[in-house]
Enzyme design. Structure first.
Site, mmCIF file in Angstrom:
data_model
loop_
_atom_site.group_PDB
_atom_site.id
_atom_site.type_symbol
_atom_site.label_atom_id
_atom_site.label_comp_id
_atom_site.label_asym_id
_atom_site.label_seq_id
_atom_site.Cartn_x
_atom_site.Cartn_y
_atom_site.Cartn_z
ATOM 1 N N ARG A 138 28.216 -14.074 5.384
ATOM 2 C CA ARG A 138 28.126 -13.893 3.898
ATOM 3 C C ARG A 138 26.805 -13.169 3.661
ATOM 4 O O ARG A 138 26.482 -12.730 2.825
ATOM 5 C CB ARG A 138 28.342 -15.245 3.197
ATOM 6 C CG ARG A 138 29.968 -15.684 3.090
ATOM 7 C CD ARG A 138 30.000 -16.769 2.054
ATOM 8 N NE ARG A 138 31.682 -16.880 1.853
ATOM 9 C CZ ARG A 138 32.084 -17.849 1.407
ATOM 10 N NH1 ARG A 138 31.588 -18.985 1.377
ATOM 11 N NH2 ARG A 138 33.460 -18.001 1.274
ATOM 12 N N LYS B 20 52.887 -22.949 2.389
ATOM 13 C CA LYS B 20 53.859 -23.002 1.484
ATOM 14 C C LYS B 20 54.347 -21.919 0.466
ATOM 15 O O LYS B 20 53.185 -21.189 0.365
ATOM 16 C CB LYS B 20 53.244 -24.187 0.254
ATOM 17 C CG LYS B 20 53.198 -25.431 0.932
ATOM 18 C CD LYS B 20 52.981 -26.727 -0.076
ATOM 19 C CE LYS B 20 53.151 -27.839 0.517
ATOM 20 N NZ LYS B 20 52.910 -28.983 -0.700
ATOM 21 N N GLY C 135 41.562 -17.896 4.689
ATOM 22 C CA GLY C 135 40.720 -18.733 5.738
ATOM 23 C C GLY C 135 41.473 -18.819 6.854
ATOM 24 O O GLY C 135 40.916 -18.797 7.918
ATOM 25 N N GLY D 76 40.073 -17.509 -2.606
ATOM 26 C CA GLY D 76 40.737 -17.405 -4.026
ATOM 27 C C GLY D 76 40.693 -16.178 -4.700
ATOM 28 O O GLY D 76 41.673 -15.684 -5.392
HETATM 29 P P1 AMP Z 1 48.227 -22.096 3.810
HETATM 30 O O1 AMP Z 1 46.921 -22.914 3.791
HETATM 31 O O2 AMP Z 1 49.351 -22.056 2.760
HETATM 32 O O3 AMP Z 1 47.731 -20.685 4.283
HETATM 33 O O4 AMP Z 1 48.749 -22.909 5.072
HETATM 34 C C1 AMP Z 1 48.195 -22.900 6.423
HETATM 35 C C2 AMP Z 1 48.516 -23.882 7.048
HETATM 36 O O5 AMP Z 1 50.000 -23.695 7.367
HETATM 37 C C3 AMP Z 1 48.274 -23.953 8.619
HETATM 38 O O6 AMP Z 1 47.221 -25.311 8.492
HETATM 39 C C4 AMP Z 1 49.420 -24.162 9.632
HETATM 40 O O7 AMP Z 1 49.490 -25.205 10.417
HETATM 41 C C5 AMP Z 1 50.715 -24.240 8.538
HETATM 42 N N1 AMP Z 1 51.877 -23.868 8.790
HETATM 43 C C6 AMP Z 1 52.214 -22.698 9.353
HETATM 44 N N2 AMP Z 1 53.339 -22.578 9.720
HETATM 45 C C7 AMP Z 1 53.760 -23.926 9.457
HETATM 46 C C8 AMP Z 1 55.319 -24.426 9.814
HETATM 47 N N3 AMP Z 1 56.243 -23.795 10.153
HETATM 48 N N4 AMP Z 1 55.343 -25.618 9.535
HETATM 49 C C9 AMP Z 1 54.415 -26.451 8.903
HETATM 50 N N5 AMP Z 1 53.107 -26.082 8.585
HETATM 51 C C10 AMP Z 1 53.157 -24.738 8.964
#
Ligand code: AMP
Length: 397
Positions: A35, A197, A353, A376
């Site tokens: 940064r 998610k 991230g 964000g």
């Molecule tokens: P996000 O913060 O929504 O970008 O999600 C990142 C997180 O998604 C990471 O910590 C990954 O471990 C998790 N992740 C990725 N693929 C899967 C999966 N198939 N099942 C559960 N968690 C997942």
């Protein structure tokens, strides 16, 4: 909106809102200077144009004054990275702060204390913003990472600089990159979205489906879409309340001639924490009791085909639980393919991230064309919003 070009800033005190919210270890050493490096271009430009720099930033989320989150802790590092002396003042408003700034001579840099020591900063308080504005003749916003907040130093302060406010070099680059993804990138434009998610990326999906040509959906997000298409996903992540949204996004894609590309196979386990049992399934036929935790070889092949036939690629979110070695293959393979695509001249933009963490884990930040500095702020931009910090730089704000 005006960009920083060849304005005459001779003897002007230039407030630059930067993002020096750097990570510190337990001994208060800066552990990542990305940064700080990102501020160099604007600071050098202001000095070249004859001004002096008054740096405003936040560090962490202090509740009132907190010596553990003082910007004094990082002033030496900032100076080392900029390769220039940097002065420090222990407040960011008030007559002493204004005096310190008035003593600056051309080309000097001063870092003011953490703006978030005042709760008025995050409240976007107008009087506090006016006090901050007294530190300079000109205002530049270069803190892309906080542009999604309508805080005093990131937005409201701009009210006091009509005709004297500019987009910093980093912010300019970030806006260009967003434009490349969502508006004017060389086609075909491919978005690769992953992570846990659908819910956290739902608005982005609804916006990008109209903007890009193809979207690959990997990671935990994929299973809600697979279910929406009638597949069986066992115990994989699934957001039932978003099933209708997933169906709607799939049908928008179909109606508008866009493509949503889903994984063909999944590497699965029966237990999230104890991964002794691992088996690969067709993603649409995962047995009950098993959860997909990474994309399999066939998916990698399928995704690579899209990567190598695109001209602009945006990647956000891992393809699996990449923090665990056994489920990092899919994400690592995507990183490697992005490297090869970049070498062939594809514009590869990465944000968020976890994707950056995955690249860093491989030690290969240079594998892609551009890594966004905003989490964000980037995601909100890709939802189609104009960020408050950007809006504030127009003269009708
Ligand atoms: P996000 O913060 O929504 O970008 O999600 C990142 C997180 O998604 C990471 O910590 C990954 O471990 C998790 N992740 C990725 N693929 C899967 C999966 N198939 N099942 C559960 N968690 C997942």
């Amino acid at each position: 909106m005006f960009f920083l070009e060849n304005q005459d800033l001779t003897n002007k005190k230039v407030i630059i809102r930067v993002d020096l919210n750097v990570p510190l270890d337990e001994n208060k050493n800066v552990t990542d200077t990305t940064r700080i490096e990102a501020c160099i271009e604007t600071i050098e430009k202001v000095i070249e144009l004859g001004g002096s720099c008054v740096l405003l930033s936040h560090l962490g989320r202090p509740k009132g004054k907190d010596k553990n989150l003082s910007l004094k802790l990082i002033v030496e590092t900032v100076s080392a990275v900029l390769k220039k002396p940097v002065l420090f003042h222990e407040d960011c408003i008030g007559s002493d702060a204004e005096k310190a700034v008035s003593l600056l001579s051309q080309g000097q840099i001063i870092l003011m204390e953490n703006v978030r020591f005042y709760e008025e900063e995050t409240a976007g308080d107008i009087d506090f913003s006016e006090s901050l504005s007294k530190l300079g003749d000109v205002y530049i916003n270069d803190a892309f990472g906080t542009c999604h907040r309508e805080h005093a130093s990131t937005a409201v302060i701009a009210k006091f600089f009509k005709g004297k406010k500019y987009v910093g070099k980093l912010l300019q680059k970030e806006l260009e990159v967003i434009n490349q993804i969502a508006e004017k990138g060389e086609k075909p434009v491919l978005a690769i979205l992953g992570g846990a998610k659908v819910s956290s990326k739902l608005k982005i999906l609804y916006n990008l489906i109209h903007k890009v040509d193809k979207i690959i959906i990997g990671g935990g997000m994929a299973y809600t879409f697979i279910t929406a298409k009638g597949g069986k996903t066992g115990n994989s992540l699934f957001e039932e309340e978003l099933l209708e949204n997933a169906k709607e996004i799939l049908s928008i894609a179909q109606e508008t001639g866009k493509e949503i590309i889903l994984p063909e196979d999944s590497v699965a386990s029966t237990d999230f924490d104890n991964n002794d049992k691992i088996k690969t399934f067709k993603t649409s036929a995962i047995e009950d009791g098993w959860m997909g935790l990474d994309i399999g070889e066939k998916s990698i092949k399928k995704f690579n085909k899209e990567i190598f036939s695109s001209k602009t690629i945006f990647w956000n979110g891992p393809m699996g639980v990449f923090e665990k070695e056994k489920f990092s293959q899919g994400t690592n393979a995507i990183c490697l393919s992005l490297k090869q695509a970049k070498e062939k001249g594809v514009n590869v933009i990465v944000g968020g991230g976890d994707s950056i963490a995955a690249l860093k884990k491989l030690g290969k930040k240079e594998w892609v064309t551009y890594i966004s500095t905003g989490g964000g702020a980037l995601l909100e931009s890709l939802e189609g919003k104009t960020l408050p910090g950007v809006k504030a730089l127009s003269n009708d704000y």
